[in-house]
Design a protein around this motif. Structure first.
Motif, mmCIF file in Angstrom:
data_model
loop_
_atom_site.group_PDB
_atom_site.id
_atom_site.type_symbol
_atom_site.label_atom_id
_atom_site.label_comp_id
_atom_site.label_asym_id
_atom_site.label_seq_id
_atom_site.Cartn_x
_atom_site.Cartn_y
_atom_site.Cartn_z
ATOM 1 N N VAL A 61 1.517 7.583 -58.899
ATOM 2 C CA VAL A 61 1.363 6.848 -57.635
ATOM 3 C C VAL A 61 2.713 6.497 -57.016
ATOM 4 O O VAL A 61 2.973 6.785 -55.843
ATOM 5 N N LYS A 62 3.599 5.882 -57.814
ATOM 6 C CA LYS A 62 4.823 5.311 -57.271
ATOM 7 C C LYS A 62 5.956 6.318 -57.099
ATOM 8 O O LYS A 62 6.937 6.030 -56.411
ATOM 9 N N HIS A 63 5.816 7.474 -57.716
ATOM 10 C CA HIS A 63 6.826 8.517 -57.532
ATOM 11 C C HIS A 63 6.242 9.727 -56.795
ATOM 12 O O HIS A 63 6.727 10.104 -55.736
ATOM 13 N N PHE A 64 5.207 10.330 -57.356
ATOM 14 C CA PHE A 64 4.663 11.558 -56.764
ATOM 15 C C PHE A 64 4.005 11.303 -55.412
ATOM 16 O O PHE A 64 4.347 11.921 -54.411
ATOM 17 N N MET A 65 3.029 10.398 -55.385
ATOM 18 C CA MET A 65 2.300 10.149 -54.135
ATOM 19 C C MET A 65 3.189 9.496 -53.088
ATOM 20 O O MET A 65 3.109 9.815 -51.900
ATOM 21 N N ASP A 66 4.045 8.590 -53.522
ATOM 22 C CA ASP A 66 4.961 7.930 -52.589
ATOM 23 C C ASP A 66 5.862 8.961 -51.913
ATOM 24 O O ASP A 66 6.166 8.859 -50.724
ATOM 25 N N SER A 67 6.261 9.976 -52.650
ATOM 26 C CA SER A 67 7.102 11.040 -52.088
ATOM 27 C C SER A 67 6.347 11.846 -51.038
ATOM 28 O O SER A 67 6.915 12.251 -50.018
ATOM 29 N N LEU A 68 5.068 12.076 -51.274
ATOM 30 C CA LEU A 68 4.275 12.893 -50.354
ATOM 31 C C LEU A 68 4.032 12.210 -49.013
ATOM 32 O O LEU A 68 3.701 12.864 -48.023
ATOM 33 N N VAL A 93 11.049 17.152 -54.786
ATOM 34 C CA VAL A 93 10.235 18.038 -55.620
ATOM 35 C C VAL A 93 8.742 17.936 -55.298
ATOM 36 O O VAL A 93 8.071 18.969 -55.124
ATOM 37 N N PRO A 94 8.152 16.739 -55.224
ATOM 38 C CA PRO A 94 6.730 16.674 -54.846
ATOM 39 C C PRO A 94 6.448 17.350 -53.508
ATOM 40 O O PRO A 94 5.416 18.015 -53.349
ATOM 41 N N ILE A 95 7.362 17.202 -52.551
ATOM 42 C CA ILE A 95 7.189 17.855 -51.248
ATOM 43 C C ILE A 95 7.212 19.372 -51.408
ATOM 44 O O ILE A 95 6.397 20.093 -50.832
ATOM 45 N N ALA A 96 8.147 19.865 -52.227
ATOM 46 C CA ALA A 96 8.251 21.311 -52.453
ATOM 47 C C ALA A 96 7.012 21.872 -53.138
ATOM 48 O O ALA A 96 6.608 23.016 -52.894
ATOM 49 N N LYS A 103 12.138 24.888 -47.308
ATOM 50 C CA LYS A 103 13.291 25.107 -48.174
ATOM 51 C C LYS A 103 13.908 23.730 -48.446
ATOM 52 O O LYS A 103 14.403 23.075 -47.533
ATOM 53 N N ILE A 104 13.837 23.301 -49.706
ATOM 54 C CA ILE A 104 14.283 21.961 -50.061
ATOM 55 C C ILE A 104 15.580 22.032 -50.860
ATOM 56 O O ILE A 104 15.625 22.627 -51.942
ATOM 57 N N THR A 105 16.634 21.413 -50.341
ATOM 58 C CA THR A 105 17.900 21.330 -51.053
ATOM 59 C C THR A 105 18.045 19.940 -51.651
ATOM 60 O O THR A 105 18.041 18.945 -50.926
ATOM 61 N N LEU A 106 18.145 19.886 -52.978
ATOM 62 C CA LEU A 106 18.278 18.616 -53.679
ATOM 63 C C LEU A 106 19.760 18.343 -53.907
ATOM 64 O O LEU A 106 20.443 19.101 -54.597
#
Length: 220
Positions: A61-68, A93-96, A103-106
């Motif tokens: 919830v607090k990392h994956f979903m929050d990122s989305l 990463v969750p967005i990717a 194209k996601i650059t971290l």
């Protein structure tokens, strides 16, 4: 594991994440990748201290979903996005995982966290991810969208990362209840709009504001 998979499925199908528009195949593929991400995060966290949250559902919830939530302002198009100070990969990463067109650059200066991110790219087979072990100030490439999660104040983020934006690019940032105080200090040549979220799948999750920040007019 099945219980966790069902929880993750319910989270991804939450009405506040309706903008994801995941097909059944995309949903199943995303779930498998998120579960592997969770597994790797917990394994590496013992040595690398990637997150203070250890409960699996709280991580979801607090990392994956929050990122989305950032996707409420990101079109489903082929765009280049920079995730500044990516850390353990949030929100990039969750967005990717759910948006393969992007194209996601971290961008992450820590070699330990960068090593974790490279491992995640390989394990999850995320060919749309690129990892730069660097500070944002050192990057010369320009992006359509620049995102960040709780590293700098909004003012510092905009001032330190404006050079990363393409001409018509914009920022997306996540903030809590101090939103208005942050926006008061926004540089004068920028404007902001925001969307409020409060995912009911977690009674402990506070309100979250996803803010889109763009130039009032472009100047060289």
């Amino acid at each position: 594991m099945e219980q966790l998979k069902n929880f993750l499925k319910d989270c991804l199908k939450n009405e506040q994440l309706g903008f994801l528009n995941l097909t059944p195949d995309m949903l199943n593929n995303s779930i498998e990748k998120f579960l592997l991400y969770l597994q790797e995060l917990k394994k590496w966290n013992r040595a690398y201290n990637l997150t203070a949250i250890e409960n699996e559902k709280e991580i979801i919830v607090k990392h994956f979903m929050d990122s989305l939530l950032y996707l409420c302002y990101i079109p489903d198009e082929k765009l280049c996005i920079a995730d500044v100070g990516s850390g353990a990969g949030f929100p990039g990463v969750p967005i990717a995982i759910v948006r393969e067109k992007l194209k996601i650059t971290l961008i992450e200066p820590s070699w330990k966290r960068s090593a974790f991110l490279k491992n995640i790219k390989k394990k999850l087979k995320l060919n749309n991810i690129f990892v730069y072990q660097s500070k944002a100030e050192e990057i010369e490439e320009k992006f359509d969208i620049v995102i960040i999660r709780a590293v700098w104040s909004t003012k510092d983020f905009v001032e330190n990362c404006e050079h990363l934006l393409k001409k018509n690019g914009f920022f997306i940032i996540s903030k809590g209840l101090k939103l208005q105080d942050e926006l008061k200090n926004l540089p004068r040549n920028f404007k902001a709009e925001f969307t409020e979220f409060s995912l009911p799948i977690s009674n402990e999750m506070p309100k979250r504001f996803i803010i889109k920040i763009e130039r009032c007019e472009y100047s060289v």
